[in-house]
Design a protein around this motif. Sequence first.
Motif, mmCIF file in Angstrom:
data_model
loop_
_atom_site.group_PDB
_atom_site.id
_atom_site.type_symbol
_atom_site.label_atom_id
_atom_site.label_comp_id
_atom_site.label_asym_id
_atom_site.label_seq_id
_atom_site.Cartn_x
_atom_site.Cartn_y
_atom_site.Cartn_z
ATOM 1 N N SER A 164 0.854 -1.180 0.000
ATOM 2 C CA SER A 164 0.000 0.000 0.000
ATOM 3 C C SER A 164 0.893 1.234 0.000
ATOM 4 C CB SER A 164 -0.895 0.005 1.252
ATOM 5 O OG SER A 164 -0.107 0.205 2.416
ATOM 6 N N TYR A 165 0.286 2.400 -0.167
ATOM 7 C CA TYR A 165 1.071 3.642 -0.114
ATOM 8 C C TYR A 165 1.662 3.837 1.281
ATOM 9 C CZ TYR A 165 -1.095 4.730 -4.594
ATOM 10 O OH TYR A 165 -1.485 4.693 -5.897
ATOM 11 N N ARG A 166 0.935 3.419 2.300
ATOM 12 C CA ARG A 166 1.463 3.529 3.670
ATOM 13 C C ARG A 166 2.639 2.578 3.886
ATOM 14 N NH1 ARG A 166 -1.760 6.538 7.110
ATOM 15 N NH2 ARG A 166 -3.840 7.048 6.295
ATOM 16 N N ASP A 167 2.602 1.417 3.243
ATOM 17 C CA ASP A 167 3.739 0.492 3.327
ATOM 18 C C ASP A 167 4.995 1.135 2.736
ATOM 19 O OD1 ASP A 167 2.221 -1.551 4.468
ATOM 20 O OD2 ASP A 167 1.690 -2.403 2.513
ATOM 21 N N VAL A 168 4.845 1.773 1.576
ATOM 22 C CA VAL A 168 5.990 2.430 0.935
ATOM 23 C C VAL A 168 6.482 3.579 1.814
ATOM 24 C CG1 VAL A 168 6.806 3.676 -1.109
ATOM 25 C CG2 VAL A 168 5.195 1.773 -1.370
ATOM 26 N N GLU A 169 5.552 4.322 2.408
ATOM 27 C CA GLU A 169 5.922 5.398 3.332
ATOM 28 C C GLU A 169 6.803 4.855 4.455
ATOM 29 O OE1 GLU A 169 3.739 8.438 6.537
ATOM 30 O OE2 GLU A 169 2.534 7.178 5.202
ATOM 31 N N GLU A 170 6.420 3.714 5.009
ATOM 32 C CA GLU A 170 7.177 3.122 6.118
ATOM 33 C C GLU A 170 8.559 2.658 5.656
ATOM 34 O OE1 GLU A 170 6.751 -0.716 9.103
ATOM 35 O OE2 GLU A 170 4.937 0.317 8.413
ATOM 36 N N LEU A 171 8.635 2.043 4.501
ATOM 37 C CA LEU A 171 9.913 1.564 3.990
ATOM 38 C C LEU A 171 10.884 2.722 3.744
ATOM 39 C CD1 LEU A 171 8.729 -1.193 1.494
ATOM 40 C CD2 LEU A 171 9.989 -1.543 3.617
ATOM 41 N N LEU A 172 10.354 3.827 3.221
ATOM 42 C CA LEU A 172 11.208 4.990 2.989
ATOM 43 C C LEU A 172 11.663 5.606 4.315
ATOM 44 C CD1 LEU A 172 9.411 6.764 0.000
ATOM 45 C CD2 LEU A 172 11.472 5.350 -0.070
ATOM 46 N N LEU A 173 10.765 5.619 5.297
ATOM 47 C CA LEU A 173 11.125 6.173 6.601
ATOM 48 C C LEU A 173 12.262 5.374 7.241
ATOM 49 C CD1 LEU A 173 10.494 8.329 8.723
ATOM 50 C CD2 LEU A 173 8.798 6.751 9.703
ATOM 51 N N GLU A 174 12.242 4.060 7.047
ATOM 52 C CA GLU A 174 13.321 3.214 7.565
ATOM 53 C C GLU A 174 14.674 3.579 6.947
ATOM 54 O OE1 GLU A 174 12.199 -0.784 6.779
ATOM 55 O OE2 GLU A 174 10.606 -0.834 8.301
ATOM 56 N N ARG A 175 14.616 4.182 5.764
ATOM 57 C CA ARG A 175 15.837 4.590 5.058
ATOM 58 C C ARG A 175 16.149 6.069 5.251
ATOM 59 N NH1 ARG A 175 13.549 0.353 3.248
ATOM 60 N NH2 ARG A 175 14.618 -1.260 2.025
ATOM 61 N N GLY A 176 15.457 6.687 6.215
ATOM 62 C CA GLY A 176 15.723 8.071 6.539
ATOM 63 C C GLY A 176 15.020 9.084 5.673
ATOM 64 N N VAL A 177 14.032 8.648 4.884
ATOM 65 C CA VAL A 177 13.291 9.556 4.005
ATOM 66 C C VAL A 177 11.869 9.691 4.538
ATOM 67 C CG1 VAL A 177 12.454 9.994 1.665
ATOM 68 C CG2 VAL A 177 14.659 8.848 2.014
ATOM 69 N N GLU A 178 11.516 10.866 4.991
ATOM 70 C CA GLU A 178 10.192 11.101 5.567
ATOM 71 C C GLU A 178 9.288 11.752 4.523
ATOM 72 O OE1 GLU A 178 8.134 13.194 9.514
ATOM 73 O OE2 GLU A 178 10.327 13.170 9.267
ATOM 74 N N VAL A 179 8.333 10.977 4.031
ATOM 75 C CA VAL A 179 7.410 11.468 3.010
ATOM 76 C C VAL A 179 6.035 10.873 3.271
ATOM 77 C CG1 VAL A 179 8.153 9.628 1.452
ATOM 78 C CG2 VAL A 179 6.953 11.613 0.519
ATOM 79 N N ASP A 180 5.011 11.661 3.099
ATOM 80 C CA ASP A 180 3.644 11.244 3.374
ATOM 81 C C ASP A 180 3.134 10.299 2.283
ATOM 82 O OD1 ASP A 180 0.456 12.017 3.038
ATOM 83 O OD2 ASP A 180 1.141 11.952 5.123
ATOM 84 N N HIS A 181 2.257 9.369 2.676
ATOM 85 C CA HIS A 181 1.720 8.401 1.707
ATOM 86 C C HIS A 181 0.886 9.085 0.617
ATOM 87 C CE1 HIS A 181 -1.528 8.832 4.709
ATOM 88 N NE2 HIS A 181 -2.340 8.556 3.716
ATOM 89 N N VAL A 182 0.286 10.218 0.927
ATOM 90 C CA VAL A 182 -0.473 10.947 -0.103
ATOM 91 C C VAL A 182 0.467 11.474 -1.181
ATOM 92 C CG1 VAL A 182 -1.971 12.929 -0.543
ATOM 93 C CG2 VAL A 182 -2.286 11.566 1.536
ATOM 94 N N THR A 183 1.642 11.913 -0.771
ATOM 95 C CA THR A 183 2.645 12.363 -1.746
ATOM 96 C C THR A 183 3.088 11.200 -2.610
ATOM 97 O OG1 THR A 183 3.419 14.120 -0.281
ATOM 98 C CG2 THR A 183 4.935 13.384 -2.000
ATOM 99 N N ILE A 184 3.263 10.024 -2.024
ATOM 100 C CA ILE A 184 3.660 8.839 -2.800
ATOM 101 C C ILE A 184 2.579 8.496 -3.822
ATOM 102 C CG2 ILE A 184 4.184 6.373 -2.643
ATOM 103 C CD1 ILE A 184 5.339 6.994 0.177
ATOM 104 N N PHE A 185 1.318 8.594 -3.412
ATOM 105 C CA PHE A 185 0.209 8.386 -4.355
ATOM 106 C C PHE A 185 0.336 9.341 -5.546
ATOM 107 C CE2 PHE A 185 -3.827 10.317 -5.684
ATOM 108 C CZ PHE A 185 -4.433 9.237 -6.310
ATOM 109 N N ARG A 186 0.618 10.595 -5.270
ATOM 110 C CA ARG A 186 0.742 11.583 -6.352
ATOM 111 C C ARG A 186 1.930 11.263 -7.248
ATOM 112 N NH1 ARG A 186 -0.331 16.533 -2.149
ATOM 113 N NH2 ARG A 186 -2.622 16.431 -2.151
ATOM 114 N N TRP A 187 3.025 10.791 -6.660
ATOM 115 C CA TRP A 187 4.181 10.404 -7.472
ATOM 116 C C TRP A 187 3.828 9.245 -8.406
ATOM 117 C CZ3 TRP A 187 8.401 10.025 -3.059
ATOM 118 C CH2 TRP A 187 8.755 11.323 -2.671
ATOM 119 N N VAL A 188 3.137 8.255 -7.884
ATOM 120 C CA VAL A 188 2.763 7.100 -8.697
ATOM 121 C C VAL A 188 1.872 7.527 -9.852
ATOM 122 C CG1 VAL A 188 1.463 4.926 -8.706
ATOM 123 C CG2 VAL A 188 3.057 5.421 -6.836
#
Length: 239
Positions: free
Chosen positions: A40-64
Amino acid sequence: MKHSNRRGPVLPPRSAFAGFRFPPNVIVVAVRLYLRYDLSYRDVEELLLERGVEVDHVTIFRWVQRFTPLLADAARWCRHAPGDRWFTDETYVKVNGVWRYVYRAVDQRGQVIDVLVSARRDAEAARRFFRKAMVTLKVRPVEVITDAAPTYPAVLDELGPSAWHHVERHANNRVEADHSQLKHRLRPMRGLQTDRTARTIIAGHAFMQNLRRGHYELGVNAPRGLRVAAAFTELATAI
């Protein structure tokens, strides 16, 4: 008064990533993770956060939504020519609580020919699907295998009169089995909310399937497990 014939400097094309706060490599990784895995978009948000990248799942949706069509379009020139036997069928998905039909075709090598999301399952939808595939790919099939839907014969006689239209029980199992890959990917999502979102995600899934199956001349020098990542890195430089 003399007018100068000198032209201004030729500027490089504006990058599709211009104006975005995050660098291209972060955006491309987020899009790739979402298309490649059952996340899900929230899953991707969490994976990026683990790598030090803080981005909202709504932004990831817009990127996709923004970059999936651009990446797929940039890859068109590297796509292998499809086979001449097209296995065609429709499946269905819910968009904002309403059923939509998804026309799909795969060739004898497993390449997804094209996809079309339609509100109706009729001759006009079938016509749009085949016309879009033939124009985009600039090829016509020698054989088309379909189910017994009554809309296909007239449409194929019109658009591909030289193709053999094959209707036989179990002959279309190849594309029906391929539908399950799409359904499996859609399952983790919390529903498709708009037709535009559905078109982007379903076309993006087909693009990822073809990329993973080796139907693009991309990432060919990378180790097998890294070819998809290498392909997205190559495509990012083209947009």
